[in-house]
Design an enzyme around this catalytic site. Structure first.
Site, PDB file in Angstrom:
ATOM      1  N   GLU A  96       0.773  -1.425   0.045  1.00  0.00           N
ATOM      2  CA  GLU A  96      -0.180   0.072   0.049  1.00  0.00           C
ATOM      3  C   GLU A  96       0.839   1.355  -0.123  1.00  0.00           C
ATOM      4  O   GLU A  96       0.439   2.365   0.121  1.00  0.00           O
ATOM      5  CB  GLU A  96      -0.904  -0.274   1.179  1.00  0.00           C
ATOM      6  N   HIS A 138      -2.185   2.488   9.135  1.00  0.00           N
ATOM      7  CA  HIS A 138      -3.382   1.819   8.522  1.00  0.00           C
ATOM      8  C   HIS A 138      -3.568   0.432   9.207  1.00  0.00           C
ATOM      9  O   HIS A 138      -2.563  -0.275   9.584  1.00  0.00           O
ATOM     10  CB  HIS A 138      -2.825   1.137   7.285  1.00  0.00           C
ATOM     11  N   HIS A 169     -12.108  -3.173   4.669  1.00  0.00           N
ATOM     12  CA  HIS A 169     -10.712  -3.409   4.598  1.00  0.00           C
ATOM     13  C   HIS A 169     -10.005  -2.764   5.957  1.00  0.00           C
ATOM     14  O   HIS A 169      -9.171  -3.272   6.397  1.00  0.00           O
ATOM     15  CB  HIS A 169     -10.187  -2.840   3.370  1.00  0.00           C
TER      16      HIS A 169
END
Length: 226
Positions: free
Chosen positions: A91, A110, A174
């Site tokens: 990512e 994240h 997610h």
């Protein structure tokens, strides 16, 4: 062999920064925000040695309990890997787009925590119902529709949806991306949003929760955030 300027010599990312990232990676597992190899963390390295902006980011597919500070990867804002033996997080392009849009952002966390993902799977915006949430995230956290999160187009849409005034965004089905002016603050955003998501879900089942508005919170001058 390590690339030039790695931690065996002069590195753009100092030992303290690498160890801070490792600490918060492990904290994300300890606090239930991630498990196994979920999530990722990065920190901006402005003007490091050669005057070029760069970030240091966690590697791809390495368990946090097996990770070391030397495993972190230094990447230029153009995506060029500058230091590191391992591949950066998949990512990486998303992190870079958020840094490009928000010069104030110095760190990104994240996570894939449970209650954020419950609301993300429902496509339901996370409204602030707790003080920590409104103070750290600074407003309601929007939900992006699901798609793979490994490319710059996704990153641009994520950064656009987050905007310039709120410090988190949910990726549908997610997880969460949280930002801050320091890694400590970005992590606090992630913790606050997850706690808020749980309370919001439970309160909504019992009735209509009171939603807080950042602009309406009168923080006393000189007060420190919790």
């Amino acid at each position: 062999m390590r690339t030039a300027g790695s931690t065996t010599g002069l590195s753009r990312a100092d030992r303290a920064t690498r160890e801070e990232i490792l600490y918060y990676c492990r904290e994300s597992v300890r606090t239930g925000l991630n498990f196994n190899t979920q999530g990722n963390i990065s920190v901006r390295l402005p003007g490091a040695h050669d005057g070029a902006d760069a970030i240091v980011i966690t590697p791809s597919d390495v368990r946090y309990d097996a990770m070391s500070g030397d495993d972190m990867v230094v990447v230029g804002l153009d995506g060029t890997v500058l230091e590191g033996d391992l591949l950066p997080s998949t990512e990486l392009p998303v992190h870079l787009e958020h840094y490009r849009r928000r010069p104030d952002v110095q760190a990104i966390v994240h996570t894939e925590s449970t209650f954020v993902n419950v609301l993300g799977a429902l496509g339901r915006r996370i409204d602030p119902v707790l003080l920590n949430m409104v103070l750290y995230a600074k407003g309601p956290v929007e939900v992006m529709p699901f798609e793979f999160s490994t490319n710059a187009d996704f990153g641009r849409r994520s950064a656009e949806l987050m905007g310039d005034d709120v410090d988190a965004v949910v990726w549908g089905n997610h997880g969460l991306l949280a930002v801050g002016t320091s890694l400590k603050l970005a992590f606090k955003v992630a913790v606050a949003v997850e706690e808020n998501a749980e309370v919001l879900l439970r309160a909504s089942a019992a009735g209509t929760p009171k939603v807080l508005v950042y602009a309406d919170i009168d923080v006393p001058e000189g007060a420190r955030l919790p």
